[in-house]
Structure formats: structure tokens, C-alpha cells
Design a protein around this motif. Sequence first.
Motif, PDB file in Angstrom:
ATOM      1  N   TRP A  55      -5.654   4.502   8.170  1.00  0.00           N
ATOM      2  CA  TRP A  55      -4.242   4.744   7.880  1.00  0.00           C
ATOM      3  C   TRP A  55      -4.022   6.249   7.947  1.00  0.00           C
ATOM      4  N   ARG A  56      -3.208   6.703   8.908  1.00  0.00           N
ATOM      5  CA  ARG A  56      -3.034   8.138   9.131  1.00  0.00           C
ATOM      6  C   ARG A  56      -1.634   8.612   8.763  1.00  0.00           C
ATOM      7  N   LYS A  57      -0.937   7.822   7.972  1.00  0.00           N
ATOM      8  CA  LYS A  57       0.414   8.178   7.540  1.00  0.00           C
ATOM      9  C   LYS A  57       0.380   8.493   6.041  1.00  0.00           C
ATOM     10  N   PRO A  58       1.470   9.000   5.472  1.00  0.00           N
ATOM     11  CA  PRO A  58       1.480   9.341   4.046  1.00  0.00           C
ATOM     12  C   PRO A  58       1.187   8.131   3.153  1.00  0.00           C
ATOM     13  N   VAL A  59       0.551   8.401   2.020  1.00  0.00           N
ATOM     14  CA  VAL A  59       0.199   7.341   1.080  1.00  0.00           C
ATOM     15  C   VAL A  59       0.304   7.885  -0.343  1.00  0.00           C
ATOM     16  N   ALA A  60       0.699   7.025  -1.264  1.00  0.00           N
ATOM     17  CA  ALA A  60       0.707   7.345  -2.695  1.00  0.00           C
ATOM     18  C   ALA A  60       0.028   6.203  -3.430  1.00  0.00           C
ATOM     19  N   MET A  61      -0.690   6.513  -4.493  1.00  0.00           N
ATOM     20  CA  MET A  61      -1.377   5.505  -5.298  1.00  0.00           C
ATOM     21  C   MET A  61      -0.707   5.388  -6.665  1.00  0.00           C
ATOM     22  N   LEU A  62      -0.523   4.145  -7.145  1.00  0.00           N
ATOM     23  CA  LEU A  62       0.008   3.898  -8.478  1.00  0.00           C
ATOM     24  C   LEU A  62      -1.131   3.528  -9.429  1.00  0.00           C
ATOM     25  N   ILE A  63      -1.166   4.154 -10.602  1.00  0.00           N
ATOM     26  CA  ILE A  63      -2.189   3.883 -11.614  1.00  0.00           C
ATOM     27  C   ILE A  63      -1.532   3.772 -12.981  1.00  0.00           C
ATOM     28  N   ASN A  64      -2.237   3.143 -13.914  1.00  0.00           N
ATOM     29  CA  ASN A  64      -1.775   3.113 -15.308  1.00  0.00           C
ATOM     30  C   ASN A  64      -2.974   2.939 -16.240  1.00  0.00           C
ATOM     31  N   GLY A  66       6.885   2.880  -9.537  1.00  0.00           N
ATOM     32  CA  GLY A  66       7.097   2.530  -8.137  1.00  0.00           C
ATOM     33  C   GLY A  66       8.282   3.260  -7.549  1.00  0.00           C
ATOM     34  N   GLY A  67       9.344   3.407  -8.348  1.00  0.00           N
ATOM     35  CA  GLY A  67      10.528   4.122  -7.886  1.00  0.00           C
ATOM     36  C   GLY A  67      10.224   5.569  -7.558  1.00  0.00           C
ATOM     37  N   LYS A 120      -7.547  11.625  -5.747  1.00  0.00           N
ATOM     38  CA  LYS A 120      -6.993  12.863  -6.301  1.00  0.00           C
ATOM     39  C   LYS A 120      -7.818  14.081  -5.879  1.00  0.00           C
ATOM     40  N   LYS A 121      -9.128  13.988  -6.011  1.00  0.00           N
ATOM     41  CA  LYS A 121      -9.992  15.140  -5.737  1.00  0.00           C
ATOM     42  C   LYS A 121      -9.887  15.585  -4.288  1.00  0.00           C
ATOM     43  N   TYR A 122      -9.821  14.628  -3.385  1.00  0.00           N
ATOM     44  CA  TYR A 122      -9.806  14.963  -1.962  1.00  0.00           C
ATOM     45  C   TYR A 122      -8.392  14.981  -1.379  1.00  0.00           C
ATOM     46  N   ARG A 123      -7.399  14.972  -2.265  1.00  0.00           N
ATOM     47  CA  ARG A 123      -5.992  15.220  -1.928  1.00  0.00           C
ATOM     48  C   ARG A 123      -5.489  14.315  -0.806  1.00  0.00           C
ATOM     49  N   LEU A 124      -5.703  13.033  -1.000  1.00  0.00           N
ATOM     50  CA  LEU A 124      -5.249  12.071  -0.002  1.00  0.00           C
ATOM     51  C   LEU A 124      -3.773  11.751  -0.147  1.00  0.00           C
ATOM     52  N   GLY A 125      -3.229  12.008  -1.326  1.00  0.00           N
ATOM     53  CA  GLY A 125      -1.825  11.730  -1.584  1.00  0.00           C
ATOM     54  C   GLY A 125      -1.535  11.904  -3.061  1.00  0.00           C
ATOM     55  N   GLU A 126      -0.303  11.617  -3.453  1.00  0.00           N
ATOM     56  CA  GLU A 126       0.073  11.733  -4.868  1.00  0.00           C
ATOM     57  C   GLU A 126      -0.445  10.528  -5.654  1.00  0.00           C
ATOM     58  N   LEU A 127      -0.946  10.813  -6.841  1.00  0.00           N
ATOM     59  CA  LEU A 127      -1.417   9.807  -7.782  1.00  0.00           C
ATOM     60  C   LEU A 127      -0.344   9.689  -8.859  1.00  0.00           C
ATOM     61  N   ILE A 128       0.355   8.560  -8.908  1.00  0.00           N
ATOM     62  CA  ILE A 128       1.574   8.449  -9.715  1.00  0.00           C
ATOM     63  C   ILE A 128       1.403   7.403 -10.814  1.00  0.00           C
ATOM     64  N   ILE A 182       1.336  13.095 -10.642  1.00  0.00           N
ATOM     65  CA  ILE A 182       2.725  13.003 -11.091  1.00  0.00           C
ATOM     66  C   ILE A 182       2.760  11.966 -12.204  1.00  0.00           C
ATOM     67  N   GLU A 183       2.981  12.409 -13.423  1.00  0.00           N
ATOM     68  CA  GLU A 183       2.991  11.472 -14.554  1.00  0.00           C
ATOM     69  C   GLU A 183       4.363  10.813 -14.689  1.00  0.00           C
ATOM     70  N   VAL A 184       4.350   9.503 -14.725  1.00  0.00           N
ATOM     71  CA  VAL A 184       5.568   8.729 -14.933  1.00  0.00           C
ATOM     72  C   VAL A 184       5.253   7.636 -15.931  1.00  0.00           C
ATOM     73  N   GLN A 185       5.866   7.713 -17.077  1.00  0.00           N
ATOM     74  CA  GLN A 185       5.665   6.682 -18.087  1.00  0.00           C
ATOM     75  C   GLN A 185       6.430   5.426 -17.693  1.00  0.00           C
ATOM     76  N   THR A 186       5.953   4.304 -18.184  1.00  0.00           N
ATOM     77  CA  THR A 186       6.658   3.057 -17.950  1.00  0.00           C
ATOM     78  C   THR A 186       7.147   2.537 -19.284  1.00  0.00           C
ATOM     79  N   GLY A 187       7.822   1.425 -19.276  1.00  0.00           N
ATOM     80  CA  GLY A 187       8.395   0.884 -20.506  1.00  0.00           C
ATOM     81  C   GLY A 187       9.706   0.209 -20.196  1.00  0.00           C
ATOM     82  N   ALA A 188      10.393   0.758 -19.218  1.00  0.00           N
ATOM     83  CA  ALA A 188      11.661   0.159 -18.839  1.00  0.00           C
ATOM     84  C   ALA A 188      11.479  -1.240 -18.276  1.00  0.00           C
ATOM     85  N   THR A 189      10.274  -1.523 -17.714  1.00  0.00           N
ATOM     86  CA  THR A 189      10.041  -2.842 -17.140  1.00  0.00           C
ATOM     87  C   THR A 189      10.102  -3.934 -18.195  1.00  0.00           C
TER      88      THR A 189
END
Length: 427
Positions: free
Chosen positions: A325-334, A417-418, A349-357, A401-408
Amino acid sequence: MKEVVDTSPSRRQVLRLAAMVTACAVAAKAPSAAEPLKGEANDSYVPADGVATFESVWQTVRDRFFDPRHNWLDWPAVRARYLPDVERATSQDSLARVINAMLSELHASHTRFYTPDEPEYYQLADIFVGALRRRGLQRAFPDGRISYPGIGIISGFEARGCNTITGVIDGAPAQQAGLRAGDEIIAADGKAFEPIGSFRGKVGKSLVLQVNRGALVLQVPVTPVDLEPTKMFLRGLESSARIIESNGRRIGYVHVWCYAGSVYQRALESLLSQGALRDADALIWDLRDGWGGAQPEYLDLFNPRAPTMQVTGRSGTSEFVNVKWRKPVAMLINGRTRSGKEVLAYGFKKYRLGELIGTRTEGAVLAATAFLIGGGPLLLAVEDVRVDGERLEGVGVTPTIEVQTGATAAGSDDPQGGRAIAVLSGT
């Protein structure tokens, strides 16, 4: 009857299995470890067998736990302290609470005893089927088929006794019924909800769940099915794949609920190379919730310096090999991103493949294997793990990028995800 425990899996097997799994959230908190739940007493429970199970668990921990000092505990003294509670246990569930109270003193992930009243019992049996088949798995599943009645949710009991949904598997009955993460299941057909017991004998028959959603009390009809864990998680991955249009860009999304086996990575590669995500401009890789099991080399999917091959046979059927996959990517974690998924998050994160959100991962990164003892599998941490020299156990991985959840919980859009959609679409 006391089980004979094989305590000599190969190191290679242990590491392979360890990368595959992590313990799920701890079970409901009880007023006392040995205090039975109302109506829980089981006529088939034999106290002597319960004591034998406890002794086997204690001995296995003594001999196989990765820390020979047992977290600086006097392990024989721990046994003596919990044995009276074991002798007062009146069911497999109350016995399991005593055992898990003891195991919790080790303060280690991947260390828990499960019973047939928990979905995790069946999921673990399926994940570790290779190892457990040599340890008497046929006694629990005589026909070799591992399944359980359910609706496809990930949930857990909170201290106040509510069973709260943390994940709804894509394509499963729960999603089709409109259940959401954050919903609290109170009852099934008017009786207190049990994750397995509420669905026993009701496969293919509609029942009504009483659900708290914020200030609302809902009656939700749902039809349980017979779930085979690997098929459920694989179908969930494939069903989650979709394209989200945003700011003129096509954002692909996929949720990997379980990574315990290469079949999930192959399914992801197929979606990216010739499936629903092949025309996406960017990718959201959702590793929240579920089971770990990922291998570090899965990150090679994002290595731009290696070729992808397409192989076509005489019949005209094509297959992609070494998909990239050679296009932009972001990973979601919690906080429920665990084990092998955390290793992926660390490398991402260490190898800067994309944003970890999202939010910090659980910090459950030990090597484990499973043993069949008494009425359930014991998942036990048997080796410590360091990733690029760093210990992630008890630490986890923080997002970029820290994003708290709770609204779900109120049924609104997923804020994590947003944020990923906004990052990848430039909005």
C-alpha cells in the motif's frame, strides 16, 4: 477431574502463539472472590474437582510464569490464602473468580482463567486450537468444531453490574439489530443478561434485549446465531471494508477485529489489491478492540521499496503477491488495542508510516500460551517481550494525535474515526 497439563511447548510455538493473543478485559468485579452469584449454584459442580483445578492452575503458574519471582509474591503463601475461598466455591463461575483474583496479584497481562460462560473461552480455544488439540481439546469439543451461541459483540461487565458493549462485529446479528458500542445490556427476554447463557438454546429464535442507551431504555429484538470465532472475525473484517467520500477523496476503512492468524492479513491484502478498497485514495486501518495476534512483518504492507506481483494462471484467475500500500494511511487505536496489535502500533509510530489516532493502547505485551485445566483454558504469560529493546507491558503506545472517545455511547459519530477522515482528506 484433575487435568494432566503438558508444560513443554517449544519456544518457537510459544512465541508464535504469544504474538497471536492477549487477555480480554477482566471479568465482573464481585463483592468477594468466592461469593456465588444469585442462582448460580450448579448441581454438577464437584468441590473436589474445583480444588484440583485450583491446584493445577497454581502449579502451572509456579512452574511456567515468565517471572520466577512471581512479581515478588510468596507464591506458596498466596495459595494458602486463596484455598479456603476455593473450598467454599459452589460453581465453576465462583471458582473462576477465586482463581482470577489470585492471578490478578501477578499484575500481568495474558494471565487469566476462562469458563464456558464467556465468549472468550471459545475464541481462545479457536485461536489456540493447534496447541490445545494436543492437550485434550476434544474433551470440550468432541466433534472438533468450536462455536458458541451469540450475536457478535465484544462486551464486559462493569463494577455496577451492567454489561457494556465495547465493540459490534460488522455483519453480525448485533449490528443488524442496531446495537452500538456504549449500549448497556440489562436483560434478555426479561431475565438478567448473560453473555452466553442468554443465548443457549435460542439460536435462530428471536429474543428481546433490554438496552440502556444514554437516557433511553430500548427493547431491541435480535436473533442469535451459532458463531465460529475465526469465521466471525474474518467476516467482520471483510464486512467493515468501505469507501468514505470526503473532500473529493475516497477514504478506505477497514476494521481488523482479530489478528490471530495470517488469514486476516491475507484478507486485508485482498481487499486492498482487488477488493472493496482497491480504488481508495487513503486508508484508515482500525486496530481498536478485539484480539491481538499480529506479526511485526505485517507492517511490510506499507514498505514502498518492494514490488507487488500479479500472477495469472491458465484459467485466467489472478492473484496478487507481496501486496503493498503506497498511499496515505492512518491507524486507529484505543485502550483495548492489545498485544500484537500494539507491536504494530509501536512500529507504525516509530517508523512514521502515518498518524496514530485515538488513545494509549492497553500495554498488554507478554508472550503467552494456553493450557486446558479443569473446566476452562488458562492463558498464561510465559515470556517477557521487548520491542526494539523497549518493554511495552504496562506502558502501551501513545497516539500521535490523541482523540478521546465517549460520544459513541450516545450513538453519535465516532470521533476518532472522524479525525482520521479529516487528516486523510485534508479537511
